[in-house]
Design a protein around this motif. Sequence first.
Motif, short mmCIF file in Angstrom:
data_model
loop_
_atom_site.label_atom_id
_atom_site.label_comp_id
_atom_site.label_asym_id
_atom_site.label_seq_id
_atom_site.Cartn_x
_atom_site.Cartn_y
_atom_site.Cartn_z
N ALA A 48 -18.69 10.15 117.49
CA ALA A 48 -17.45 11.22 117.91
C ALA A 48 -17.18 11.96 116.33
O ALA A 48 -17.48 11.17 115.47
N GLY A 49 -16.84 13.34 116.38
CA GLY A 49 -16.63 13.86 115.35
C GLY A 49 -15.25 14.67 115.56
O GLY A 49 -14.71 14.86 116.59
N ILE A 50 -14.55 15.38 114.37
CA ILE A 50 -13.70 16.07 114.41
C ILE A 50 -13.57 17.18 113.36
O ILE A 50 -13.81 16.90 112.19
N THR A 51 -13.32 18.46 113.71
CA THR A 51 -13.43 19.19 112.61
C THR A 51 -12.06 19.46 111.58
O THR A 51 -10.97 18.62 111.72
N THR A 52 -12.16 20.25 110.54
CA THR A 52 -11.12 20.22 109.73
C THR A 52 -9.90 20.83 110.39
O THR A 52 -8.92 20.53 110.23
N GLY A 53 -10.01 21.50 111.57
CA GLY A 53 -8.94 22.05 112.23
C GLY A 53 -8.80 21.32 113.49
O GLY A 53 -7.55 21.66 114.15
N GLY A 64 -14.21 10.76 127.37
CA GLY A 64 -13.41 10.41 128.30
C GLY A 64 -12.67 8.87 128.05
O GLY A 64 -11.77 8.56 128.91
N ARG A 65 -13.33 8.04 127.04
CA ARG A 65 -12.83 6.83 127.00
C ARG A 65 -12.38 6.83 125.24
O ARG A 65 -11.53 5.80 125.12
N PHE A 66 -12.95 7.40 124.34
CA PHE A 66 -12.66 7.35 123.13
C PHE A 66 -11.79 8.51 122.75
O PHE A 66 -12.22 9.89 123.38
N THR A 67 -10.94 8.60 121.78
CA THR A 67 -10.16 9.60 121.12
C THR A 67 -10.34 9.50 119.65
O THR A 67 -9.93 8.67 119.07
N ILE A 68 -10.76 10.74 118.94
CA ILE A 68 -10.75 10.68 117.62
C ILE A 68 -9.74 11.46 117.19
O ILE A 68 -9.24 12.48 117.76
N SER A 69 -9.29 10.96 115.83
CA SER A 69 -8.06 11.95 115.33
C SER A 69 -8.20 11.80 113.81
O SER A 69 -8.74 10.87 113.27
N ALA A 73 -3.02 13.89 105.43
CA ALA A 73 -2.13 13.44 104.31
C ALA A 73 -2.31 11.90 103.83
O ALA A 73 -2.19 11.61 102.78
N LYS A 74 -2.55 11.01 104.82
CA LYS A 74 -2.74 9.52 104.65
C LYS A 74 -4.36 9.51 104.18
O LYS A 74 -4.73 8.34 104.22
N LYS A 75 -5.06 10.52 104.45
CA LYS A 75 -6.58 10.11 103.99
C LYS A 75 -7.25 9.33 105.16
O LYS A 75 -7.98 8.54 104.67
N ARG A 76 -6.96 9.52 106.30
CA ARG A 76 -7.38 8.50 107.19
C ARG A 76 -8.13 9.15 108.64
O ARG A 76 -7.26 10.09 108.94
N LEU A 77 -8.98 8.49 108.89
CA LEU A 77 -9.67 8.70 110.41
C LEU A 77 -9.52 7.76 111.15
O LEU A 77 -9.75 6.53 110.73
N PHE A 78 -9.21 8.04 112.46
CA PHE A 78 -8.93 6.94 113.39
C PHE A 78 -10.05 7.06 114.65
O PHE A 78 -10.47 8.21 114.99
N LEU A 79 -10.17 6.15 115.38
CA LEU A 79 -11.03 6.10 116.75
C LEU A 79 -10.27 5.28 117.57
O LEU A 79 -10.11 4.05 117.50
N GLN A 80 -9.40 5.92 118.66
CA GLN A 80 -8.93 5.06 119.66
C GLN A 80 -9.95 4.95 120.71
O GLN A 80 -10.69 5.86 121.38
#
Length: 113
Positions: A48-53, A64-69, A73-80
């Motif tokens: 999965a990927g996420i743009t700067t926007g 449909g199963r995973f969510t990236i965010s 500010a906290k310099k963190r990337l998440f994957l639910q």
Amino acid sequence: VQLQASGGGLVQAGGSLRLSCATSGSIIGVSSMGWYRQVPGNQRAYVAGITTGGTPEYSDSVKGRFTISRDNAKKRLFLQMDNLKPEDTAVYYCNTRPSTLDWGQGTQVTVSS
């Protein structure tokens, strides 16, 4: 820039995990970011990927199963990760999208059937 993924573990099929990636420097504020995974003997695969926007993108296998965010500010990337399947078992890594940095520490996700 250092990348360190965490949050993996052992979970039964249908369960959930939330992965976190700690980054250093200012990379997360200026780059698209992504999650990748690797099974021993296979090449590392894009998940999965996420743009700067904040626009997300997912591989067909996790859509449909995973969510990236991201939290710049906290310099963190998440994957639910929800509704996990045994085929999701792998070591998960974070990096830019496309990957340009040295691969940091991954986190093992094991899904039992």
